[in-house]
Enzyme design. Structure first.
Site, PDB file in Angstrom:
ATOM      1  N   ASP A   1       0.763   2.589   3.723  1.00 14.19           N
ATOM      2  CA  ASP A   1      -0.019   3.512   3.291  1.00 14.19           C
ATOM      3  C   ASP A   1       0.622   4.751   3.313  1.00 14.19           C
ATOM      4  OD1 ASP A   1      -2.367   4.862   2.483  1.00 14.19           O
ATOM      5  OD2 ASP A   1      -3.379   4.894   4.370  1.00 14.19           O
TER       6      ASP A   1
ATOM      7  N   HIS B   1      -5.740  -1.123   5.582  1.00 13.32           N
ATOM      8  CA  HIS B   1      -5.172  -0.343   6.735  1.00 13.32           C
ATOM      9  C   HIS B   1      -6.387  -0.641   7.849  1.00 13.32           C
ATOM     10  CE1 HIS B   1      -7.632   2.228   4.514  1.00 13.32           C
ATOM     11  NE2 HIS B   1      -6.460   2.559   3.678  1.00 13.32           N
TER      12      HIS B   1
ATOM     13  N   LEU C   1       2.466   6.563  -4.869  1.00 16.95           N
ATOM     14  CA  LEU C   1       3.594   7.054  -5.461  1.00 16.95           C
ATOM     15  C   LEU C   1       3.522   8.333  -6.198  1.00 16.95           C
ATOM     16  CD1 LEU C   1       5.483   3.991  -6.682  1.00 16.95           C
ATOM     17  CD2 LEU C   1       6.158   5.382  -4.825  1.00 16.95           C
ATOM     18  N   ARG C   2       2.134   8.757  -6.222  1.00 14.45           N
ATOM     19  CA  ARG C   2       1.456  10.048  -6.647  1.00 14.45           C
ATOM     20  C   ARG C   2       1.754  10.561  -8.378  1.00 14.45           C
ATOM     21  NH1 ARG C   2      -1.784  10.217  -2.851  1.00 14.45           N
ATOM     22  NH2 ARG C   2      -1.106  10.905  -0.773  1.00 14.45           N
TER      23      ARG C   2
ATOM     24  N   ASP D   1      -8.692   2.678  -3.280  1.00 12.84           N
ATOM     25  CA  ASP D   1      -8.088   3.426  -1.821  1.00 12.84           C
ATOM     26  C   ASP D   1      -8.399   4.802  -1.583  1.00 12.84           C
ATOM     27  OD1 ASP D   1      -6.883   2.978   0.707  1.00 12.84           O
ATOM     28  OD2 ASP D   1      -5.482   4.428  -0.256  1.00 12.84           O
TER      29      ASP D   1
ATOM     30  N   HIS E   1       2.662  14.349   1.035  1.00 15.28           N
ATOM     31  CA  HIS E   1       1.799  15.583   0.648  1.00 15.28           C
ATOM     32  C   HIS E   1       2.967  16.727   0.528  1.00 15.28           C
ATOM     33  CE1 HIS E   1      -2.050  13.996   0.372  1.00 15.28           C
ATOM     34  NE2 HIS E   1      -1.950  13.352   1.639  1.00 15.28           N
TER      35      HIS E   1
ATOM     36  N   ASN F   1      -4.948   5.925  -7.113  1.00 17.15           N
ATOM     37  CA  ASN F   1      -5.651   7.147  -7.019  1.00 17.15           C
ATOM     38  C   ASN F   1      -4.677   8.383  -7.661  1.00 17.15           C
ATOM     39  OD1 ASN F   1      -4.065   6.903  -4.582  1.00 17.15           O
ATOM     40  ND2 ASN F   1      -5.382   8.231  -3.305  1.00 17.15           N
TER      41      ASN F   1
ATOM     42  N   HIS G   1       0.893  -1.039  -0.074  1.00 16.42           N
ATOM     43  CA  HIS G   1      -0.158  -0.120  -0.081  1.00 16.42           C
ATOM     44  C   HIS G   1       0.961   1.435  -0.075  1.00 16.42           C
ATOM     45  CE1 HIS G   1      -4.317   1.484   1.370  1.00 16.42           C
ATOM     46  NE2 HIS G   1      -3.601   2.354   1.014  1.00 16.42           N
TER      47      HIS G   1
END
Lengths: 324, 434
Positions: free
Chosen positions: B303, B230, B59-60, B150, B307, B90, B56
């Protein structure tokens, strides 16, 4: 103490110092010239991210009576509405030399974040944050209660029984009040439908009841909370009418209170639903008096945070300045 | 390819031994090996664990390269001892087509630090309405086997049932972020004593538990594999334990932060602690630790949610949810599970490498440190004590709750198929001589 973010920041001595100072400063409102030079040359910013008329005006009056330079910063129409962050707003105010920031914010914790950050060096005074706290409201409520129930400098509210009725879940007033009233020795009972009480309230320093009528006879001060319109359609209770029947304050219930008991409301009141006109306009309702007391309390908080006075010199300073 | 002779590494379940790595494979393990290796590493006091596998990771890339890229994310993974990560779907655009998952997979191959196995979205655009082309993602070069929306729960029971049924065709698994949406409207932290006092919208445990209960029943009904992302509450653990006792094919993961941190920390209003699912109570933490120890929870998954500063350096209400975790995971697990006596290092290898690789159906990863196996391993120093300094992180973001905290342990070296990605606690450039 540098900031006032939570009623939990106040010890019993701190709280009594504020109440006593407010009592001294309240004398000012009866004078022709309602002004002290105490905060002359100090800059106070009212940083309001949320609409507020009475709290903002109350702070502004308090600041002006202490001769502070006042800057009103409303989020609407400002750089905030263009997407500026709280951090950048704070840095701007810091650059402008704000000595204190009175902040109201729709987000719980925003004043705490401001106080803990290095964005701003001045004092932070919480003027209401989300559903968290409103400590100056609690102070003015305690001030009002003391005047009616145990008047006199240095007195607390030990043994007084306070019933707080309504939307506790979303009320910053209730949160601050329960903390401060407990510090001052009062016994607090919340009355509300179970849907409007926070999870974990059994750990709060208070009693809880779902039955308003059962609490009235043993109440010294009954504080009504505002029920926000948007809650009425969000399944917190079936209908406005049912809420009013079970938790509204009316003449019949007023009669069940002890004779010395007062009815309080932080305003604005929703007449007819949470409180009838008969009660709101009764001499036992202190809603208007609370507004006046709010100015004295906010003067005291600003004076003590920015003036740096100690308990011993506060009274003498106030007395001498008020006599000028 | 550089060959390595690792001296005196603690091999799981046995004494300290030497390990010879050459041509991407563990060639020999034994005492006082005599071998002609190009690089010799003194591993006295270090544990040799199989390369960690994360189920989980965010990596954006594509879309939020300001927060993380596949390159920086995999560098962070290597620094944390990982040799494979599952990249969550996502992204922008969402990884809901063969094209996007292949893009992520190729970027992972180019990075050279860590295998990147993309997770495909269950539904188009993560909207929960229409199944994405799960088969096409599986048939792509990425060979997707794990599917997840997710961050958004697949709350429509029919869509969830269909997804569970459909992925059976290629031995896939649906990894569910269990969050009943109506019960968590406006939620900002765990619903409980602290949320009530702080006046923050509550995320009740039952919102997670209700979805898990539904999903294990659905998975049992259609005979498919379900993986629960999670897990954060004691109640969820009980439901998973019950489902496993029934013999149903249910697996679950827990994050390092849910094993260590509680909602009491939110009293600071520091957005570093804002995460989804939220930090829970001390009782939940104890239940999660126990469940990981007894195997009810199969895996630790980070997870890892990077950011940029502006999304966290703000007031709580508007702060983004999530924290970075790849580089601190093993240390947090040591503190929460090993130093407390709940897990030994063999069990850590099981929960952080073997089982996650099995759940993701990764071959060549999650293998034991044995002769003939691909040389995916990490040398970890459990005696190290140090203060977490986010400025030294390889990840592009700094949103960690552990800043300034003393955590035990440190990754000394990581090997991906015999190539050192980390040596002496520092990244090794691909192609750089060790």
């Amino acid at each position: 103490m540098r900031h006032l973010v939570s009623a939990a920041d106040l010890s019993r001595d701190d709280a009594l110092l504020i109440l006593d100072t407010a009592e001294e400063l309240a004398q000012l409102s009866g004078r022709a010239v309602k002004k002290l030079p105490t905060l002359r040359g100090r800059t106070v910013v009212n940083l309001f991210f949320e609409d507020s008329t009475r709290t903002k005006t109350s702070f502004e009056v308090a600041e002006k009576r202490l001769s502070a330079d006042v800057i009103n910063f409303a989020a609407k129409g400002s750089s905030v509405s263009k997407g500026e962050s709280l951090k950048d707003t704070a840095l701007t105010l810091q650059a402008m030399g704000a000595d204190a920031v009175v902040i109201r914010h729709h987000a719980s914790g925003a004043p705490a974040r401001l106080a803990q950050s290095d964005w701003l060096h001045g004092s932070v005074i919480n003027a209401g944050d989300g559903t968290h706290e409103h400590p100056t409201q609690a102070l003015l409520d305690a001030f009002t209660m003391r005047r009616h129930l145990n008047p006199g400098l240095g007195n607390d509210l030990a043994g007084r029984r306070i019933t707080i009725v309504g939307d506790v879940l979303h009320s910053r007033v209730a949160r601050s009040n329960v903390l401060l009233l407990n510090t001052l020795g009062a016994e607090v009972t919340f009355v509300a439908p179970p849907t409007l009480l926070p999870i974990g309230i059994e750990n709060w320093p208070c009693e809880v009841s779902y039955d308003l009528d059962a609490t009235l006879a043993k109440t010294d001060a009954l504080m009504m909370l505002r029920v926000q319109r948007e809650r009425m359609n969000a399944a917190f209770f079936p209908t406005e009418r049912e809420y009013s029947r079970r938790y509204g304050m009316h003449g019949g219930r007023l009669a069940k209170l002890p004779e010395h008991a007062i009815v309080m409301h932080p305003g604005p009141m929703v007449r007819g639903m949470e409180i009838t006109a008969e009660v709101a306009d009764s001499p036992r309702c202190t809603a208007v008096e609370q507004v006046a007391n709010g100015v004295s309390i906010r003067m005291a908080v600003l004076y003590l945070l920015l003036g740096g006075a100690t308990a011993s010199d506060t009274n003498s300073t106030n007395t001498s300045e008020a006599a000028k | 390819m550089t060959s390595y002779l690792i001296r005196n590494a603690q091999i799981l379940g046995g004494p300290a031994q030497d390990v010879l790595i050459a041509d991407g494979v563990i060639q020999q393990i034994g005492a006082d090996l005599v071998a002609d290796a190009e690089v010799e590493i003194d591993a006295t006091g270090l544990i040799a664990l199989p390369g960690l596998v994360d189920l989980h990771t965010h990596l954006r890339e594509p879309g939020r390269e300001d927060a993380e890229t596949v390159l920086t994310g995999t560098q962070a993974a290597a620094m944390g001892g990982y040799t494979a990560v599952h990249a969550m779907a996502n992204t922008f655009p969402v990884a809901d087509t063969a094209g996007v998952v292949e893009q992520v997979w190729r970027l992972g191959k180019e990075s050279g630090y860590c295998d990147v196995q993309p997770v495909g979205a269950v539904t188009v655009g993560l909207e929960g309405k229409k199944l994405a082309e799960l088969g096409a993602m599986h048939e792509s070069a990425a060979g997707v086997r794990v599917f997840s929306d997710d961050g958004k729960c697949v709350d429509d029971a029919v869509i969830m049932r269909r997804a569970l049924e459909y992925v059976k065709a290629f031995d896939g698994v649906v990894a569910q972020h269990a969050q009943e949406p109506r019960l968590t409207e406006g939620a900002q932290m765990n619903e409980g004593r602290v949320s009530g006092e702080l006046g923050l919208g509550g995320w009740p445990a039952v919102a997670e538990e209700a979805i898990i209960a539904r999903d294990v029943l659905l998975a049992a009904h259609v005979g498919s594999r379900l993986h629960v992302c999670h897990v954060s509450t004691a109640g969820s653990v009980e439901i998973i334990r019950w489902a496993k006792a029934k013999g149903w094919n249910v697996t679950a993961e827990v994050t390092p932060h849910h094993l260590l941190l509680t909602d009491e920390l939110v009293r600071s209003y520091d957005p570093a602690y804002k995460v989804n699912p939220p930090l829970r109570t001390a009782e939940d933490v104890q239940a999660l630790r126990k469940a990981l120890a007894d195997g009810t929870i199969d895996a630790v998954a980070t997870d890892h949610a990077p950011h940029p500063a502006e999304d966290k350096d703000c007031e709580w209400a508007v702060a983004a949810m999530g924290m970075v975790g790849l580089e601190t995971a093993l240390s947090v697990v040591q503190q929460a599970m090993v130093d407390t006596g709940l897990l030994n290092w063999e069990a850590v290898a099981d929960r952080m490498s073997h089982r996650p690789a099995r759940i993701g159906r990764l071959t060549g990863q999650g293998r034991p440190v044995s002769v003939g196996e691909p040389a995916n391993l990490v040398l970890f120093d459990p005696a190290y004590r140090g203060t977490v300094n986010p400025e030294s992180f390889a990840t592009r973001s700094r949103n960690t709750p552990y800043k300034g905290l003393d955590l035990p342990g440190r990754v000394h070296a990581t090997f991906l198929r015999g190539r050192a990605t980390v040596l002496a606690g520092a990244l090794v450039e691909p192609g750089e001589p060790a």
